[in-house]
Enzyme design. Structure first.
Site, PDB file in Angstrom:
ATOM      1  N   LEU A  83     -17.779  -1.661   1.936  1.00 36.91           N
ATOM      2  CA  LEU A  83     -18.515  -0.441   1.623  1.00 36.91           C
ATOM      3  C   LEU A  83     -18.400  -0.091   0.146  1.00 36.91           C
ATOM      4  O   LEU A  83     -19.368   0.328  -0.481  1.00 36.91           O
ATOM      5  CB  LEU A  83     -18.002   0.725   2.477  1.00 36.91           C
ATOM      6  CG  LEU A  83     -18.105   0.540   3.991  1.00 36.91           C
ATOM      7  CD1 LEU A  83     -17.667   1.818   4.695  1.00 36.91           C
ATOM      8  CD2 LEU A  83     -19.519   0.160   4.395  1.00 36.91           C
ATOM      9  N   TYR A 105       0.864  -1.175   0.000  1.00 40.34           N
ATOM     10  CA  TYR A 105       0.000   0.000   0.000  1.00 40.34           C
ATOM     11  C   TYR A 105       0.910   1.238   0.000  1.00 40.34           C
ATOM     12  O   TYR A 105       1.578   1.528   0.988  1.00 40.34           O
ATOM     13  CB  TYR A 105      -0.877   0.059   1.249  1.00 40.34           C
ATOM     14  CG  TYR A 105      -1.992  -0.954   1.316  1.00 40.34           C
ATOM     15  CD1 TYR A 105      -2.346  -1.727   0.220  1.00 40.34           C
ATOM     16  CD2 TYR A 105      -2.700  -1.145   2.501  1.00 40.34           C
ATOM     17  CE1 TYR A 105      -3.366  -2.656   0.310  1.00 40.34           C
ATOM     18  CE2 TYR A 105      -3.725  -2.066   2.591  1.00 40.34           C
ATOM     19  CZ  TYR A 105      -4.055  -2.820   1.496  1.00 40.34           C
ATOM     20  OH  TYR A 105      -5.068  -3.737   1.585  1.00 40.34           O
ATOM     21  N   PHE A 164     -13.452  -4.273   1.439  1.00 43.39           N
ATOM     22  CA  PHE A 164     -14.234  -3.591   0.403  1.00 43.39           C
ATOM     23  C   PHE A 164     -15.738  -3.718   0.655  1.00 43.39           C
ATOM     24  O   PHE A 164     -16.534  -3.662  -0.272  1.00 43.39           O
ATOM     25  CB  PHE A 164     -13.907  -4.149  -0.981  1.00 43.39           C
ATOM     26  CG  PHE A 164     -12.681  -3.559  -1.613  1.00 43.39           C
ATOM     27  CD1 PHE A 164     -11.887  -2.655  -0.929  1.00 43.39           C
ATOM     28  CD2 PHE A 164     -12.301  -3.917  -2.887  1.00 43.39           C
ATOM     29  CE1 PHE A 164     -10.746  -2.106  -1.493  1.00 43.39           C
ATOM     30  CE2 PHE A 164     -11.159  -3.378  -3.480  1.00 43.39           C
ATOM     31  CZ  PHE A 164     -10.388  -2.479  -2.779  1.00 43.39           C
ATOM     32  N   PRO A 195     -23.556  -0.318  -3.680  1.00 44.49           N
ATOM     33  CA  PRO A 195     -24.261  -0.019  -4.936  1.00 44.49           C
ATOM     34  C   PRO A 195     -25.328  -1.046  -5.315  1.00 44.49           C
ATOM     35  O   PRO A 195     -26.324  -0.698  -5.953  1.00 44.49           O
ATOM     36  CB  PRO A 195     -23.131  -0.001  -5.973  1.00 44.49           C
ATOM     37  CG  PRO A 195     -21.918   0.347  -5.182  1.00 44.49           C
ATOM     38  CD  PRO A 195     -22.107  -0.329  -3.872  1.00 44.49           C
TER      39      PRO A 195
END
Length: 291
Positions: free
Chosen positions: A222, A63, A220, A227
């Site tokens: 959220l 990261y 992940f 959607p």
């Protein structure tokens, strides 16, 4: 609903954490690359998380590149004795195109572990997930063998896996203890995940985790979970006066006592909003309504 989870409870060094953690990926610059736009706030997010009861922080040396590990050390070292820092290996970053190529040969995994130890200022990684990446040429068993080798050497306390199918998790269990699984999982996305690199990997691993008492860290939840969540999540969120994102976190916490959500953010205000989701109570009727 228990707010506490013990990872690897039958091992000699179990890890006890609060069940709402924090994922650091969003602390980096655009494209998960480079320094954060607001470094002081990134450091404050980490400090605020720990000050408000977060005892599980998820990171990776790829990261940034290695940005989140540096931020963690700067903000939190020396670490609280109850803080668990969980990292991942198996990938790297291409500085030219910012792609995420596999980095899972035994010597590469060892290089990643050494880098994590050096940057995080640790003598042993408390928990490390081997991340399965698309396009990897090294067999899964060979990579896992290297992980268990380093565990026997004392560089790793607990071995976990990430982005795995049920078949891969079963294979790992045949080689050694698996302390935790980190897979994409949310209210709306439970059985098939697109890993963001053009490959779809199927299979729900939560039942297998529950069978073996393995902690499950959904990532992940959220980004990909909301959607496609549908009207029920929105309707119940409105009834309870919370956001859909908060209700998604609450649903995860109620879904299984083995789930350990790690919602990430680069904003202190958003962090506090996510942490407040731990106080949302969902009844059996609420869970049945959500399905």
């Amino acid at each position: 609903m228990s707010s506490i989870l013990t990872i690897a409870p039958t091992s000699a060094q179990p890890l006890t954490v609060n069940r709402l953690g924090y994922g650091t990926m969003r602390l980096t610059g655009p494209g998960i690359w480079g320094e954060p736009a607001d470094r002081p706030q990134a450091l404050e997010v980490l400090k605020t998380a720990v000050a408000n009861g977060v005892t599980f922080i998820d990171t990776a040396d790829y990261y940034g590149d290695d940005i989140t590990n540096r931020l963690i050390a700067e903000a939190l070292y020396p670490y609280n004795k109850d803080l668990v820092i969980c990292t991942k290996v198996g990938a790297t970053r291409n500085p030219v195109d910012k792609s995420w190529p596999p980095f899972n040969r035994p010597e590469q995994l060892r290089q990643s572990i050494e880098r994590n130890l050096r940057t995080l200022k640790q003598e042993a990684v408390q928990l490390v997930h081997f991340r399965v990446m698309p396009g990897a040429e090294v067999p899964f068993a060979e990579s896992m063998g290297a992980m268990y080798d380093m565990q026997r050497e004392g560089k790793i306390q607990h071995v976990g896996v990430s982005n795995v199918t049920p078949e891969e998790l079963t294979a790992a269990l045949g080689m050694g203890e698996v302390a935790s699984v980190e897979n994409m999982y949310s209210y709306a996305q439970r059985t098939t995940m697109n890993d963001g690199h053009g490959e779809t990997r199927g299979g729900e691993v939560l039942p297998l985790c529950e069978q073996h008492g393995i902690a499950f860290v959904p990532f992940f939840s959220l980004v990909h979970g909301l959607p496609n969540a549908g009207n029920k999540l929105a309707e119940l969120a409105q009834q309870k006066g919370v956001t859909e994102a908060q209700l998604n976190i609450a649903w995860l916490l109620h879904k299984s006592p083995l789930l350990l959500p790690i919602p990430g953010t680069s904003s202190v205000a958003h962090l506090r909003e996510n942490l407040a989701a731990a106080d949302i109570e969902l009844s059996a009727e609420d869970m049945a309504y959500l399905g």
